[in-house]
Design a protein around this motif. Structure first.
Motif, PDB file in Angstrom:
ATOM      1  N   VAL A  45      -7.859  40.939 -34.133  1.00 35.48           N
ATOM      2  CA  VAL A  45      -8.080  42.233 -34.769  1.00 35.48           C
ATOM      3  C   VAL A  45      -9.415  42.235 -35.507  1.00 35.48           C
ATOM      4  CG1 VAL A  45      -5.638  42.816 -35.012  1.00 35.48           C
ATOM      5  CG2 VAL A  45      -6.769  41.511 -36.814  1.00 35.48           C
ATOM      6  N   VAL A  46      -9.986  43.436 -35.648  1.00 36.44           N
ATOM      7  CA  VAL A  46     -11.243  43.607 -36.384  1.00 36.44           C
ATOM      8  C   VAL A  46     -11.100  44.774 -37.344  1.00 36.44           C
ATOM      9  CG1 VAL A  46     -12.662  42.680 -34.517  1.00 36.44           C
ATOM     10  CG2 VAL A  46     -12.233  45.145 -34.627  1.00 36.44           C
ATOM     11  N   ASN A  47     -11.922  44.766 -38.366  1.00 37.16           N
ATOM     12  CA  ASN A  47     -12.026  45.914 -39.247  1.00 37.16           C
ATOM     13  C   ASN A  47     -12.669  47.059 -38.463  1.00 37.16           C
ATOM     14  OD1 ASN A  47     -13.805  47.608 -41.239  1.00 37.16           O
ATOM     15  ND2 ASN A  47     -12.258  46.644 -42.525  1.00 37.16           N
ATOM     16  N   PRO A  48     -12.217  48.300 -38.660  1.00 36.02           N
ATOM     17  CA  PRO A  48     -12.762  49.429 -37.882  1.00 36.02           C
ATOM     18  C   PRO A  48     -14.267  49.625 -38.034  1.00 36.02           C
ATOM     19  CG  PRO A  48     -10.732  50.070 -38.975  1.00 36.02           C
ATOM     20  CD  PRO A  48     -11.096  48.724 -39.515  1.00 36.02           C
ATOM     21  N   SER A  49     -14.849  49.077 -39.088  1.00 38.30           N
ATOM     22  CA  SER A  49     -16.298  49.213 -39.266  1.00 38.30           C
ATOM     23  C   SER A  49     -17.084  48.355 -38.290  1.00 38.30           C
ATOM     24  CB  SER A  49     -16.693  48.840 -40.704  1.00 38.30           C
ATOM     25  OG  SER A  49     -16.445  47.460 -40.958  1.00 38.30           O
ATOM     26  N   VAL A  50     -16.421  47.375 -37.686  1.00 40.75           N
ATOM     27  CA  VAL A  50     -17.089  46.509 -36.711  1.00 40.75           C
ATOM     28  C   VAL A  50     -17.289  47.304 -35.420  1.00 40.75           C
ATOM     29  CG1 VAL A  50     -16.904  44.386 -35.348  1.00 40.75           C
ATOM     30  CG2 VAL A  50     -16.062  44.439 -37.709  1.00 40.75           C
ATOM     31  N   PRO A  51     -18.511  47.398 -34.919  1.00 41.58           N
ATOM     32  CA  PRO A  51     -18.779  48.186 -33.702  1.00 41.58           C
ATOM     33  C   PRO A  51     -18.363  47.443 -32.429  1.00 41.58           C
ATOM     34  CG  PRO A  51     -20.816  47.213 -34.494  1.00 41.58           C
ATOM     35  CD  PRO A  51     -19.763  46.877 -35.512  1.00 41.58           C
ATOM     36  N   ALA A  52     -17.084  47.151 -32.361  1.00 38.13           N
ATOM     37  CA  ALA A  52     -16.547  46.456 -31.191  1.00 38.13           C
ATOM     38  C   ALA A  52     -15.196  47.077 -30.836  1.00 38.13           C
ATOM     39  CB  ALA A  52     -16.383  44.967 -31.480  1.00 38.13           C
ATOM     40  N   HIS A  53     -15.090  47.561 -29.597  1.00 38.90           N
ATOM     41  CA  HIS A  53     -13.849  48.189 -29.141  1.00 38.90           C
ATOM     42  C   HIS A  53     -13.196  47.383 -28.018  1.00 38.90           C
ATOM     43  CE1 HIS A  53     -14.208  52.010 -31.435  1.00 38.90           C
ATOM     44  NE2 HIS A  53     -15.492  51.673 -31.422  1.00 38.90           N
ATOM     45  N   SER A  54     -13.767  46.218 -27.753  1.00 38.31           N
ATOM     46  CA  SER A  54     -13.204  45.328 -26.734  1.00 38.31           C
ATOM     47  C   SER A  54     -13.598  43.904 -27.077  1.00 38.31           C
ATOM     48  CB  SER A  54     -13.726  45.688 -25.339  1.00 38.31           C
ATOM     49  OG  SER A  54     -15.113  45.396 -25.244  1.00 38.31           O
ATOM     50  N   VAL A  55     -12.964  42.957 -26.416  1.00 35.99           N
ATOM     51  CA  VAL A  55     -13.313  41.550 -26.630  1.00 35.99           C
ATOM     52  C   VAL A  55     -14.760  41.306 -26.237  1.00 35.99           C
ATOM     53  CG1 VAL A  55     -12.820  39.175 -25.917  1.00 35.99           C
ATOM     54  CG2 VAL A  55     -10.939  40.755 -26.332  1.00 35.99           C
ATOM     55  N   HIS A 111     -16.254  30.745 -40.375  1.00 34.02           N
ATOM     56  CA  HIS A 111     -14.845  30.621 -40.759  1.00 34.02           C
ATOM     57  C   HIS A 111     -14.687  30.779 -42.265  1.00 34.02           C
ATOM     58  CE1 HIS A 111     -11.247  27.829 -41.652  1.00 34.02           C
ATOM     59  NE2 HIS A 111     -10.802  29.043 -41.383  1.00 34.02           N
ATOM     60  N   VAL A 112     -13.784  31.680 -42.678  1.00 39.26           N
ATOM     61  CA  VAL A 112     -13.478  31.893 -44.093  1.00 39.26           C
ATOM     62  C   VAL A 112     -11.994  31.608 -44.303  1.00 39.26           C
ATOM     63  CG1 VAL A 112     -13.526  33.496 -46.032  1.00 39.26           C
ATOM     64  CG2 VAL A 112     -15.248  33.677 -44.212  1.00 39.26           C
ATOM     65  N   PRO A 113     -11.643  30.431 -44.865  1.00 44.66           N
ATOM     66  CA  PRO A 113     -10.228  30.096 -45.061  1.00 44.66           C
ATOM     67  C   PRO A 113      -9.638  30.774 -46.300  1.00 44.66           C
ATOM     68  CG  PRO A 113     -11.616  28.284 -45.790  1.00 44.66           C
ATOM     69  CD  PRO A 113     -12.533  29.314 -45.217  1.00 44.66           C
ATOM     70  N   TYR A 114      -8.421  31.264 -46.166  1.00 40.69           N
ATOM     71  CA  TYR A 114      -7.693  31.883 -47.269  1.00 40.69           C
ATOM     72  C   TYR A 114      -6.401  31.101 -47.510  1.00 40.69           C
ATOM     73  CZ  TYR A 114     -10.694  36.035 -47.000  1.00 40.69           C
ATOM     74  OH  TYR A 114     -11.758  36.896 -47.018  1.00 40.69           O
ATOM     75  N   LEU A 122      -5.554  39.755 -44.986  1.00 42.19           N
ATOM     76  CA  LEU A 122      -5.430  41.177 -44.706  1.00 42.19           C
ATOM     77  C   LEU A 122      -6.043  42.030 -45.816  1.00 42.19           C
ATOM     78  CD1 LEU A 122      -1.856  41.310 -43.136  1.00 42.19           C
ATOM     79  CD2 LEU A 122      -4.072  41.338 -41.982  1.00 42.19           C
ATOM     80  N   THR A 123      -5.885  41.583 -47.060  1.00 39.91           N
ATOM     81  CA  THR A 123      -6.489  42.322 -48.171  1.00 39.91           C
ATOM     82  C   THR A 123      -7.995  42.437 -47.991  1.00 39.91           C
ATOM     83  OG1 THR A 123      -4.764  41.653 -49.738  1.00 39.91           O
ATOM     84  CG2 THR A 123      -6.874  42.334 -50.668  1.00 39.91           C
ATOM     85  N   ASP A 124      -8.629  41.324 -47.642  1.00 41.71           N
ATOM     86  CA  ASP A 124     -10.086  41.338 -47.463  1.00 41.71           C
ATOM     87  C   ASP A 124     -10.507  41.992 -46.146  1.00 41.71           C
ATOM     88  OD1 ASP A 124     -10.545  40.264 -49.904  1.00 41.71           O
ATOM     89  OD2 ASP A 124     -11.566  38.460 -49.203  1.00 41.71           O
ATOM     90  N   MET A 125      -9.653  41.913 -45.126  1.00 44.32           N
ATOM     91  CA  MET A 125      -9.974  42.608 -43.876  1.00 44.32           C
ATOM     92  C   MET A 125      -9.942  44.110 -44.080  1.00 44.32           C
ATOM     93  SD  MET A 125      -8.609  40.882 -40.407  1.00 44.32           S
ATOM     94  CE  MET A 125      -9.774  41.914 -39.520  1.00 44.32           C
ATOM     95  N   LEU A 126      -8.908  44.586 -44.762  1.00 45.23           N
ATOM     96  CA  LEU A 126      -8.794  46.022 -45.015  1.00 45.23           C
ATOM     97  C   LEU A 126      -9.920  46.507 -45.918  1.00 45.23           C
ATOM     98  CD1 LEU A 126      -4.916  46.220 -45.512  1.00 45.23           C
ATOM     99  CD2 LEU A 126      -6.221  47.000 -43.531  1.00 45.23           C
ATOM    100  N   GLY A 127     -10.405  45.611 -46.780  1.00 49.88           N
ATOM    101  CA  GLY A 127     -11.510  45.961 -47.665  1.00 49.88           C
ATOM    102  C   GLY A 127     -12.874  45.759 -47.039  1.00 49.88           C
ATOM    103  N   GLY A 128     -12.922  45.239 -45.805  1.00 49.68           N
ATOM    104  CA  GLY A 128     -14.183  45.067 -45.101  1.00 49.68           C
ATOM    105  C   GLY A 128     -14.970  43.831 -45.495  1.00 49.68           C
ATOM    106  N   ALA A 168     -10.072  38.491 -37.379  1.00 46.01           N
ATOM    107  CA  ALA A 168      -8.996  37.512 -37.599  1.00 46.01           C
ATOM    108  C   ALA A 168      -8.042  37.526 -36.412  1.00 46.01           C
ATOM    109  CB  ALA A 168      -8.227  37.804 -38.888  1.00 46.01           C
ATOM    110  N   PHE A 169      -7.368  36.422 -36.239  1.00 50.43           N
ATOM    111  CA  PHE A 169      -6.203  36.364 -35.357  1.00 50.43           C
ATOM    112  C   PHE A 169      -4.986  36.425 -36.269  1.00 50.43           C
ATOM    113  CE2 PHE A 169      -9.207  34.654 -32.323  1.00 50.43           C
ATOM    114  CZ  PHE A 169      -8.719  35.085 -31.097  1.00 50.43           C
ATOM    115  N   ALA A 170      -4.045  37.306 -35.951  1.00 53.83           N
ATOM    116  CA  ALA A 170      -2.881  37.479 -36.821  1.00 53.83           C
ATOM    117  C   ALA A 170      -1.634  37.740 -35.982  1.00 53.83           C
ATOM    118  CB  ALA A 170      -3.115  38.633 -37.788  1.00 53.83           C
ATOM    119  N   SER A 171      -0.474  37.392 -36.542  1.00 61.12           N
ATOM    120  CA  SER A 171       0.783  37.643 -35.847  1.00 61.12           C
ATOM    121  C   SER A 171       1.002  39.145 -35.729  1.00 61.12           C
ATOM    122  CB  SER A 171       1.948  36.994 -36.596  1.00 61.12           C
ATOM    123  OG  SER A 171       2.121  37.604 -37.864  1.00 61.12           O
ATOM    124  N   VAL A 172       1.738  39.546 -34.715  1.00 56.12           N
ATOM    125  CA  VAL A 172       1.955  40.966 -34.458  1.00 56.12           C
ATOM    126  C   VAL A 172       2.615  41.678 -35.648  1.00 56.12           C
ATOM    127  CG1 VAL A 172       3.099  42.650 -32.963  1.00 56.12           C
ATOM    128  CG2 VAL A 172       2.009  40.627 -31.961  1.00 56.12           C
TER     129      VAL A 172
END
Length: 328
Positions: free
Chosen positions: A135-145, A187-190, A197-203, A208-212
């Motif tokens: 998954v990516v933050n919507p601000s990232v200009p990527a709509h595919s792998v 790589h940014v470890p949390y 997710l907090t930082d992804m949503l905040g941009g 990230a790779f995340a569980s469904v």
């Protein structure tokens, strides 16, 4: 030298003994379980693997009219509980329900995990697979792998990807992606998925790779964008998301959850457990409950589980070594 009559008597004794042994084995299979069974889950209570383990315990308890009790033994990334199961009596009254991220990865990730995933356990059932989403933050200009790969190559080292910490599942998924796609991401470890997710949503972190289950609602609401799924083929728990492997050839990270018994457990015990699980896992309501946890029911037997384990031990060892990840 035996006389014919003595040989006949001896043969009858051998046949009688063989019959008694076969009868005793059948009786043991029918009698099992004669008392409560402990299923060790080496992950924390409340997590997806714990919930799935409790669903399995419930199925076995109902069908076999005996208690199957989940015991969470956490610590060292799953090593403490797994090692305890490996040392348990080989009588079928202590089982292990775990995920491949701990069972197949830890032997390489840790200097001394305390168990051998192949030698110390008998495979019972490969219960389900657990895909992860890229998954990516919507601000990232990527709509595919492919868009993400192109962007990362234009901006080497400038795109951040988050993980739950060094050596965690989403860390290794990210490292495998970097290697196979030929990109450089930071790589940014949390300390946990919630922080990512907090930082992804905040941009503040882009990828990230995340569980469904952890990102499903965010993707649905447009707060995150799913580019790919980690499995080789599309999965029923995220059917609209294409596999990363469609773009990055050979990328396949099919994590699984499975039931094991300590090595040397009587074969008829495993056979009885498999029979119950094969029936239970085929039920539509059970599949729905697994899907709610981001898991796709498989219900494969010991041969398939053993093959998956051997394959994953080799695959993840390469990823761990390439990323120079080690936990003491």
């Amino acid at each position: 030298m035996f006389k014919p009559k003595e040989e006949l008597i001896n043969m009858r004794a051998i046949l009688r003994l063989a019959f008694l042994l076969a009868f005793a084995g059948a009786a043991l299979a029918q009698e099992y379980p004669a008392r409560p069974v402990t299923i060790i889950v080496p992950q924390a209570a409340g997590g997806a693997n714990d919930i799935l383990g409790r669903l399995v315990a419930q199925m076995l308890s109902q069908e076999l009219a005996q208690q199957f009790v989940v015991e969470n033994r956490v610590g060292a990334g799953g090593n403490i509980g797994t090692a305890a199961a490996a040392k348990a009596p080989r009588d079928g009254y202590t089982l292990l329900f775990t995920i491949s991220a701990a069972h197949a990865v830890n032997p390489t990730l840790y200097a001394n995990p305390g168990f051998d995933p192949v030698k110390d356990f008998d495979p019972v059932t490969l219960v389900a697979t657990v895909p992860f989403l890229l998954v990516v933050n919507p601000s990232v200009p990527a709509h595919s792998v492919q868009d993400l790969i192109d962007l990362a190559k234009k901006q080497p080292g400038q795109i951040n990807y988050g993980s739950s910490g060094n050596g965690t599942t989403n860390h290794l998924l990210g490292e495998m992606f970097k290697t196979m796609a030929g990109v450089d991401m930071l790589h940014v470890p949390y300390k946990g998925v919630a922080a990512i997710l907090t930082d992804m949503l905040g941009g503040r972190v882009q990828v990230a790779f995340a569980s469904v289950p952890s990102v499903r609602s965010h993707v649905r609401e447009g707060k995150l964008r799913a580019l790919g799924v980690s499995t080789l083929k599309r999965t029923t728990v995220a059917p609209d998301v294409p596999p990363v492997g469609d773009t990055v050839k050979g990328y396949d990270a099919d994590f699984w959850v499975a039931l094991f018994a300590p090595a040397g457990t009587p074969a008829n015990v495993g056979a009885r457990l498999r029979g119950v699980l094969a029936k239970g896992l085929a039920a539509a309501d059970v599949k729905e409950k697994f899907a709610a946890q981001g898991a796709e029911v498989v219900g494969a037997g010991p041969e398939q589980l053993a093959a998956a384990l051997r394959n994953d031990v080799v695959k993840w060892a390469k990823v761990v070594k390439a990323a120079s990840v080690k936990i003491d």
